[in-house]
Scaffold this active site. Structure first.
Site, short mmCIF file in Angstrom:
data_model
loop_
_atom_site.label_atom_id
_atom_site.label_comp_id
_atom_site.label_asym_id
_atom_site.label_seq_id
_atom_site.Cartn_x
_atom_site.Cartn_y
_atom_site.Cartn_z
N HIS A 1 -26.86 40.99 47.41
CA HIS A 1 -25.99 40.22 46.52
C HIS A 1 -26.00 38.72 46.82
CE1 HIS A 1 -23.82 43.51 44.39
NE2 HIS A 1 -24.41 44.19 45.37
N ASP B 1 -25.11 30.11 46.26
CA ASP B 1 -24.40 31.30 45.81
C ASP B 1 -25.41 32.27 45.24
OD1 ASP B 1 -22.22 32.89 45.18
OD2 ASP B 1 -21.13 31.29 44.12
#
Ligand code: ADQ
Length: 763
Positions: A177, A391
């Protein structure tokens, strides 16, 4: 989730296991204590849960393995919304070292461009391994034969390989992720190769951005030396295992777009959005930031830009208000405590300097909100600032877009968030450049309705079409398409060490002795001769040798001796007549065949050396000598097509160290067959093994059935080839593909003598 209330409905797991098992650090539930003291579980409605719910509906039985939070004993397995949940326990130390330590203070900062310095302690790594092993075991226990196991995120990077060790039948997927760092950064990670090998236990590895996938493939190529072809990685088989292909692919995660969008139709939420604006003093513009309070999210940069805009007078605090939602996160990790102090100090300062009386310049919310409140916030916000320094994806950006059914609002989006690859119509910023950030904020505040609509329409098309359900299905489709035949399922027929009962062994031998044409073959060291420290002092059991000689002279019987030793060495120690075929170097060297055998059958299997292979062998020999000289007592043997590291006589920890160094080195040699055995590691540059040799000999001798005795892992290649009429006999303890087991060389002597007698009696 349709009904967040869950209880221990039914802890029974289906007999055959679950078709789909999700493994993630956290279970998708939170515990709540009821007034009577009992615990109730409430599902936490994250995007992953929603995505999984959708795919779990397509299988008969789905499960989730994860930590339930808290320390000490884990709750018993239970069912929530049709999903079987298997809690994994963590104790206080493990939370500290596996979770807060290695996961969040080593891996997290390193994978996010070293925004803060990664910290590393060896005890953290020990716990990381131990906890990963626990998750792997829990998943392996509940997955159905041939089932799918989908492992999530950086906390569990060793789990894929650990599952594969015991469940080679499973299809294993892993999704990362967070970003995967460039190899120059990744190389700093202590234990980097173990992490790569852990991940490569999966069949499919998923990453958020194309850049992450490429970084991973480059790390595998550079640090492990594996062959890569585009995004397909060839993982060489250790020992006798064949090589496998692993796919590294990009699957940008998304949100449950439709359900977010649907919430905006709810009159109650619309009213909350209006109320929110009123509570802020009905400013002309509301600018919103929503983040976990994490140093990767660029909250400090955003506050700095906002503070400067107020100080410059570019923004009037009566006209524009900033709301910063910062969810509490990892509060026991130092860097997070410091960040919170800093953010709160900055917010306090800005408010002190600029807030009009009675309302804030920045409304700072350090807590969680429910989905509905979050949607109301997005609906009320004229501008959303996503200024992440790094991110994986950033779901806030996508949630904002999905919440704007009115096609208004401006998204300012950092180019360092994964979402920037897809959300092309956003106002793109480099958050490190505070001047650029400031001018982007001003531009966003000044943007007219038409321009907003144009950009938002394009963003919405992207987000509504590519939702989290599509993401999960794309990943699982890729996993399903992995070629079944590439997944090797070694059959284990016996475990433990108990020898086969006398009567069963006798019955098998009798049946075998009646077969018209048979091949009797045996390994040498550990089977016909006890293992000795000094290789050249080996003493074969005289009676076993006599029995083999006798068998080799009987009609319809062929006999072969198969060994890891070189052909000359084997010949020297056994002095067999020419009626016995000798096979050396694990099948890479075959001695002269007796006249009744069809030598031409062996042609395709003959030892072939090319100049390249000679060269490769030379370089391997050189490296093994270097490893041996660093570990006194270790020795290198050279054979025509192989080099062997012997550690039997290495002193102290030398044996372990030398073996480990050799295996590590092996991983960089994709075209070499590496065979670890008892205190030896053999590097063969020709592709042969004992299994191939026995198969060829059985064909060359036209045998109807064969018998093979072996004690070593290299003998498993022979047991892999067992047909219905063949007998595989494992000598000594250990898991094996053989169907029968005897204790040691004394029993081998008895068995061969008995077989010779049976065959003699047959006439
Ligand atoms: P996160 O770092 O947690 O996830 P992000 O993608 O922004 O980051 O997701 C945050 C989620 O938490 C969003 O759904 C948001 O709405 C919610 N949230 C934030 N603050 C909240 C609050 N105060 N109350 C309630 N909800 C709040 C990691 C990676 C990301 C990647 C995701 C998914 O770091 O890059 O996008 O996984 O793969």
């Amino acid at each position: 989730m349709p009904d967040p209330q869950t209880g221990p409905e039914d802890a029974q797991r289906p007999e055959a296991g679950h078709e789909l098992v999700v493994v993630a650090n956290r279970l998708p539930v939170d515990s709540r204590t009821l007034p009577d003291g009992a615990t109730e579980w409430v599902t936490s409605p994250g995007g992953l849960v929603t995505a999984m719910e959708s795919v779990m509906r397509t299988v008969d039985s789905g499960a989730w393995v994860g930590w339930a939070g808290g320390t000490g004993e884990a709750p018993s397995p239970f069912v929530a919304d049709g999903m079987h949940l298997y809690p994994v326990p963590l104790d206080g130390h493990e939370v500290e070292r596996y979770y807060e330590g290695f996961s969040n203070a080593t891996l997290w900062p390193l994978y996010h461009d070293v925004i803060v310095d990664p910290e590393f302690h060896r005890t953290w790594w020990d716990d990381y391994q131990r906890v990963n092993r626990r998750f792997a075991r829990a998943a392996a226990e509940v997955a159905a034969p041939g089932g799918i196991v989908w492992v999530h995120d950086y906390q569990l990077q060793l789990v894929p390989a650990m599952i594969r060790e015991t469940r080679p039948d499973a299809r294993i997927g892993f999704f990362n992720h967070i970003p995967f760092p460039p190899v120059e950064l990744f190389s700093q990670l202590p234990k980097r190769n173990q992490i790569l090998r852990g991940l490569l236990g999966a069949d499919v590895l998923g990453f958020q951005r194309e850049g992450d996938t490429l970084n991973f493939v480059a790390a595998v190529r550079k640090l492990l030396g594996y062959h890569t072809d585009g995004q397909t990685i060839t993982v060489p088989g250790l020992g006798t295992a064949p090589s496998r292909e692993v796919q590294a692919r990009t699957f940008p995660i998304s949100i449950d777009s439709q359900s977010v969008s649907d919430l905006t139709e709810d009159p109650d939420i619309q009213e909350r959005a209006r109320q929110l604006r009123a509570d802020m003093g009905d400013p002309a513009k509301i600018v919103l930031g929503v983040d976990r309070l994490d140093y990767t999210k660029g909250i400090r940069h955003r506050l700095k830009a906002w503070g400067e805009l107020l100080a410059d007078g570019a923004i009037d605090p009566h006209d524009a208000v900033m709301i910063q939602v910062a969810t509490p996160s990892r509060e026991r990790v130092d860097a997070y405590r410091q960040l919170r102090d800093e953010v709160e100090l900055t917010v306090g300062r800005i408010n002190g300097d600029h807030a009009p009386i009675g309302r804030p310049a920045i409304s700072y919310q350090h807590r969680s909100f429910d989905r509905r409140d979050m949607t109301a916030l997005y609906m009320a916000a004229d501008v959303v600032l996503v200024t992440a320094l790094r991110d994986g994806m950033n779901l806030v950006a996508k949630e904002y877009v999905a919440s704007r059914t009115d096609e208004q609002g401006v998204l300012v989006l950092s180019e360092f968030a994964g979402a920037a690859d897809e959300l092309r119509a956003a106002l793109r910023v480099n958050p490190h450049d505070i001047d650029e950030l400031k001018s982007s904020i001003l531009r966003a505040l000044a943007m007219g309705e038409d321009e907003q609509r144009e950009a938002m329409t394009s963003l919405r098309r992207q987000v509504m079409d590519h939702d989290v359900q599509a993401w999960a299905h794309a990943f699982l489709d890729e996993l399903e398409s992995v070629g079944r035949d590439e997944i090797t399922t070694r059959r284990i027929r016996l475990t433990g060490e108990t020898p086969t009962p006398e009567a069963e062994l006798e019955a098998s031998l009798r049946t075998f002795a009646e077969v018209p044409r048979i091949l009797v073959a045996s390994d040498f060291d550990g089977v016909l001769a006890p293992i000795v420290a000094e290789r050249d002092a080996v003493q074969p059991d005289p009676e076993a040798i006599v029995a083999l000689r006798e068998l080799s002279e009987m009609p319809g019987v062929s006999v072969a001796l198969v060994s890891g030793r070189s052909l000359t060495n084997l010949d020297h120690h056994t002095r067999m007549p020419s009626s016995v075929v000798l096979v050396g170097s694990h099948g890479a060297e075959v001695g002269a065949l007796p006249p009744w055998m069809h030598a031409e059958v062996l042609d395709s299997f003959a030892l072939t050396m090319s100049p390249q292979k000679e060269q490769l062998l030379e370089s391997i020999t050189h490296t093994l000598h270097r490893i041996a000289s660093a570990n006194p007592g270790a020795e290198v043997e050279t054979k025509p097509a192989a080099a062997v590291l012997h550690t039997r006589r290495a002193r102290g920890r030398g044996a372990g160290n030398a073996t480990e160094a050799a295996l590590e080195y092996a991983l960089s040699l994709p075209d070499v067959t590496v065979t670890p055995g008892k205190e030896v590691v053999e590097f063969s540059v020709v592709d042969a093994n004992k299994g191939v040799a026995i198969e060829a000999l059985a064909r060359a001798s036209a045998a109807d059935a064969w018998l093979y005795l072996g004690d070593d892992v290299t003998d498993e290649t022979v047991f892999d080839q067992l047909g219905d009429d063949d007998l595989g006999i494992k000598v000594g303890p250990g898991d094996t593909g053989a169907g029968l087991r005897v204790e040691g060389t004394a029993q081998v002597r008895e068995l061969l003598t008995h077989l010779a007698a049976l065959r003699r009696a047959r006439g």
